[in-house]
Design an enzyme around this catalytic site. Structure first.
Site, PDB file in Angstrom:
ATOM      1  N   HIS A  37      18.049 -72.749  -1.626  1.00  0.00           N
ATOM      2  CA  HIS A  37      18.924 -71.618  -0.990  1.00  0.00           C
ATOM      3  C   HIS A  37      19.159 -70.545  -1.894  1.00  0.00           C
ATOM      4  O   HIS A  37      19.084 -69.264  -1.195  1.00  0.00           O
ATOM      5  CB  HIS A  37      20.328 -71.994  -0.398  1.00  0.00           C
ATOM      6  CG  HIS A  37      20.853 -71.340   0.619  1.00  0.00           C
ATOM      7  ND1 HIS A  37      21.419 -71.766   1.796  1.00  0.00           N
ATOM      8  CD2 HIS A  37      20.614 -70.204   1.336  1.00  0.00           C
ATOM      9  CE1 HIS A  37      21.848 -70.981   2.464  1.00  0.00           C
ATOM     10  NE2 HIS A  37      21.152 -69.845   2.429  1.00  0.00           N
ATOM     11  N   TYR A  48      25.136 -74.016   6.078  1.00  0.00           N
ATOM     12  CA  TYR A  48      25.702 -73.550   7.447  1.00  0.00           C
ATOM     13  C   TYR A  48      26.496 -74.582   8.314  1.00  0.00           C
ATOM     14  O   TYR A  48      27.150 -74.003   9.155  1.00  0.00           O
ATOM     15  CB  TYR A  48      24.512 -73.205   8.265  1.00  0.00           C
ATOM     16  CG  TYR A  48      23.515 -72.090   7.761  1.00  0.00           C
ATOM     17  CD1 TYR A  48      23.849 -71.354   6.694  1.00  0.00           C
ATOM     18  CD2 TYR A  48      22.122 -71.898   8.468  1.00  0.00           C
ATOM     19  CE1 TYR A  48      22.895 -70.483   6.022  1.00  0.00           C
ATOM     20  CE2 TYR A  48      21.279 -70.812   7.810  1.00  0.00           C
ATOM     21  CZ  TYR A  48      21.820 -70.240   6.670  1.00  0.00           C
ATOM     22  OH  TYR A  48      20.787 -69.194   5.972  1.00  0.00           O
ATOM     23  N   ASP A  69      15.633 -72.041  11.476  1.00  0.00           N
ATOM     24  CA  ASP A  69      15.978 -72.120  10.447  1.00  0.00           C
ATOM     25  C   ASP A  69      17.660 -72.451   9.987  1.00  0.00           C
ATOM     26  O   ASP A  69      18.390 -71.636  10.640  1.00  0.00           O
ATOM     27  CB  ASP A  69      15.806 -70.462   9.694  1.00  0.00           C
ATOM     28  CG  ASP A  69      16.216 -70.582   8.308  1.00  0.00           C
ATOM     29  OD1 ASP A  69      15.306 -70.474   7.511  1.00  0.00           O
ATOM     30  OD2 ASP A  69      17.258 -69.933   8.092  1.00  0.00           O
ATOM     31  N   LYS A  74      17.802 -76.110   3.830  1.00  0.00           N
ATOM     32  CA  LYS A  74      17.907 -75.475   2.391  1.00  0.00           C
ATOM     33  C   LYS A  74      18.910 -76.244   1.814  1.00  0.00           C
ATOM     34  O   LYS A  74      19.955 -76.992   2.032  1.00  0.00           O
ATOM     35  CB  LYS A  74      18.245 -73.997   2.458  1.00  0.00           C
ATOM     36  CG  LYS A  74      17.632 -72.975   3.457  1.00  0.00           C
ATOM     37  CD  LYS A  74      18.013 -71.729   3.418  1.00  0.00           C
ATOM     38  CE  LYS A  74      17.511 -70.922   4.675  1.00  0.00           C
ATOM     39  NZ  LYS A  74      18.253 -70.755   5.947  1.00  0.00           N
TER      40      LYS A  74
HETATM   41  N1  LIG Z   1      18.527 -67.480   2.904  1.00  0.00           N
HETATM   42  C1  LIG Z   1      19.774 -66.761   2.730  1.00  0.00           C
HETATM   43  O1  LIG Z   1      20.438 -66.640   1.917  1.00  0.00           O
HETATM   44  C2  LIG Z   1      20.090 -66.121   4.243  1.00  0.00           C
HETATM   45  C3  LIG Z   1      20.910 -65.500   4.183  1.00  0.00           C
HETATM   46  C4  LIG Z   1      21.525 -64.746   5.610  1.00  0.00           C
HETATM   47  C5  LIG Z   1      20.577 -65.220   6.569  1.00  0.00           C
HETATM   48  N2  LIG Z   1      19.458 -66.029   6.453  1.00  0.00           N
HETATM   49  C6  LIG Z   1      18.674 -66.604   7.617  1.00  0.00           C
HETATM   50  O2  LIG Z   1      18.385 -65.481   8.505  1.00  0.00           O
HETATM   51  C7  LIG Z   1      19.021 -65.444   9.745  1.00  0.00           C
HETATM   52  C8  LIG Z   1      19.407 -64.140  10.377  1.00  0.00           C
HETATM   53  O3  LIG Z   1      20.070 -63.401   9.664  1.00  0.00           O
HETATM   54  P1  LIG Z   1      21.697 -62.953  10.175  1.00  0.00           P
HETATM   55  O4  LIG Z   1      22.119 -64.128  10.723  1.00  0.00           O
HETATM   56  O5  LIG Z   1      22.178 -62.338   8.767  1.00  0.00           O
HETATM   57  O6  LIG Z   1      21.310 -61.721  11.238  1.00  0.00           O
HETATM   58  P2  LIG Z   1      20.508 -60.771  11.941  1.00  0.00           P
HETATM   59  O7  LIG Z   1      19.444 -61.689  12.743  1.00  0.00           O
HETATM   60  O8  LIG Z   1      20.052 -59.873  11.069  1.00  0.00           O
HETATM   61  O9  LIG Z   1      21.399 -60.220  13.023  1.00  0.00           O
HETATM   62  C9  LIG Z   1      22.185 -61.016  14.068  1.00  0.00           C
HETATM   63  C10 LIG Z   1      23.185 -60.315  14.773  1.00  0.00           C
HETATM   64  O10 LIG Z   1      22.567 -59.410  15.727  1.00  0.00           O
HETATM   65  C11 LIG Z   1      22.794 -59.726  16.873  1.00  0.00           C
HETATM   66  N3  LIG Z   1      21.582 -59.445  17.605  1.00  0.00           N
HETATM   67  C12 LIG Z   1      20.449 -60.294  17.644  1.00  0.00           C
HETATM   68  N4  LIG Z   1      19.512 -59.786  18.558  1.00  0.00           N
HETATM   69  C13 LIG Z   1      20.253 -58.991  19.105  1.00  0.00           C
HETATM   70  C14 LIG Z   1      19.790 -57.930  20.321  1.00  0.00           C
HETATM   71  N5  LIG Z   1      18.619 -58.117  20.827  1.00  0.00           N
HETATM   72  N6  LIG Z   1      20.546 -56.902  20.741  1.00  0.00           N
HETATM   73  C15 LIG Z   1      21.715 -56.856  20.025  1.00  0.00           C
HETATM   74  N7  LIG Z   1      22.192 -57.666  19.196  1.00  0.00           N
HETATM   75  C16 LIG Z   1      21.492 -58.642  18.567  1.00  0.00           C
HETATM   76  C17 LIG Z   1      23.389 -61.270  17.003  1.00  0.00           C
HETATM   77  O11 LIG Z   1      24.253 -61.130  18.006  1.00  0.00           O
HETATM   78  P3  LIG Z   1      24.559 -62.542  18.715  1.00  0.00           P
HETATM   79  O12 LIG Z   1      24.602 -63.703  17.833  1.00  0.00           O
HETATM   80  O13 LIG Z   1      25.834 -62.235  19.280  1.00  0.00           O
HETATM   81  O14 LIG Z   1      23.560 -62.726  19.738  1.00  0.00           O
HETATM   82  C18 LIG Z   1      24.120 -60.886  15.534  1.00  0.00           C
HETATM   83  O15 LIG Z   1      25.402 -60.341  15.658  1.00  0.00           O
HETATM   84  C19 LIG Z   1      20.321 -66.320   9.667  1.00  0.00           C
HETATM   85  O16 LIG Z   1      20.662 -66.880  10.869  1.00  0.00           O
HETATM   86  C20 LIG Z   1      19.692 -67.143   8.940  1.00  0.00           C
HETATM   87  O17 LIG Z   1      19.053 -68.443   9.434  1.00  0.00           O
HETATM   88  C21 LIG Z   1      19.487 -66.576   5.375  1.00  0.00           C
END
Ligand SMILES: NC(=O)c1ccc[n+]([C@@H]2O[C@H](COP(=O)([O-])OP(=O)(O)OC[C@H]3O[C@@H](n4cnc5c(N)ncnc54)[C@H](OP(=O)(O)O)[C@@H]3O)[C@@H](O)[C@H]2O)c1
Length: 271
Positions: free
Chosen positions: A112, A54, A49, A79
């Protein structure tokens, strides 16, 4: 060996299959995206994704190309920027994304957000215009599915009214303590798959004391518990992890949260 969850799929309303766990790439800088996505692909992730916003599509595309994995085995989402609210702008940004990714099609193309991030308001007219461009992109075959992100019920209704092609996905913020029940139910009732972005609340869930105790009971990490929670609610999680060991452990989901514990998790509210 790749975890089995990575080969499981949901089926979108148009019959397209989408791997049940996606790899999120928000806040992975361009320079690190190739390595992070390559790691994910080598672990068996087949669903990535990203977004034009980004600023890492080139790194994502480089990882895909370097991996040598046949294109048809991958599911790539990107997106349209939230700020792009014209038909011509949507067409142009789509071309830019394909060029950045080095692909001739994406599997899923999403709007988005229903409003530019810095200027929320009513963009019903503009979103309809943009949706026309999305439908044409879909009909051209260069996006195998189309959808929306961050759309609430009124914004979804606006798109449905007059749409030739209904969105197949709504990607929303969704995690333990924040499940947007009204939006989720409305989307599902209308045949949309709900994707959970920030399934770990961008890391905030990982220190949660309620979740620590429950994760211990299942002998899993909070991250694994939170990702499994999404799947057991029929939602598609998109965990992001730059660290390979995080990315790997996030796919080790061979346990089942009991109905009682799911009820408990579903009743939690973020503080
Ligand atoms: N459509 C939208 O508006 C929108 C908005 C936000 C996000 N998104 C999408 O959703 C995805 C995920 O959301 P997010 O980036 O907000 O974060 P998330 O997946 O909720 O959390 C990511 C964080 O958790 C840590 N982490 C992941 N697995 C872990 C584990 N097993 N143990 C400990 N820590 C862990 C990562 O660390 P490390 O990176 O250091 O490993 C990072 O700091 C985004 O990357 C994006 O693709 C979309």
């Amino acid at each position: 060996m790749a975890s089995s969850i990575l080969s499981e799929t949901y089926t979108l309303a148009n019959g397209v299959k989408i791997p049940k766990v996606g790899f999120g790439t928000w806040q992975i800088p361009q320079a690190e995206a190739q390595e992070a996505v390559y790691n994910a692909l080598s672990l068996g992730y087949r669903h990535i994704d990203t977004a034009l916003a980004y600023q890492n599509e080139q790194g994502v595309g480089a990882a895909i190309s370097y991996s040598g994995i046949p294109r048809e085995q991958l599911f790539v989402t990107t997106k349209l920027p939230a700020e792009t609210k014209t038909y011509a702008g949507a067409k142009k940004d789509f071309e830019t994304s394909l060029k950045n990714l080095g692909l001739d099609y994406v599997d899923l193309y999403l709007i988005h957000a229903p409003w530019p991030w810095a200027k929320r308001g009513n963009y019903d007219k503009e979103n309809k215009e943009v949706w026309k461009a999305m439908e044409e992109i879909y009909q051209s075959g260069r996006a195998k599915a189309i959808g929306i992100s961050n759309f609430g019920v009124p914004e979804m209704k606006n798109i449905f009214a007059g749409a030739k092609v209904k969105p197949m996905v709504n990607q929303i913020q969704y995690h333990v303590g924040y499940t947007e029940n009204t939006i989720t139910k409305f989307a599902k009732d209308n045949g949309l798959l709900v994707e959970a972005y920030s399934p770990l609340a961008t890391g905030r869930l990982l220190q949660d004391p309620d979740l620590t105790a429950m994760a211990e009971q299942y002998n899993v990490s909070i991250a694994q518990l939170a990702i499994k929670f999404c799947l057991q609610n029929g939602v598609l999680p998109l965990p992001k992890a730059t660290h390979r060991f995080h990315a790997e452990s996030n796919t080790q989901l061979d346990f089942t949260i009991s109905d009682k514990d799911m009820d408990k998790l579903n009743s939690l509210e973020e503080e």
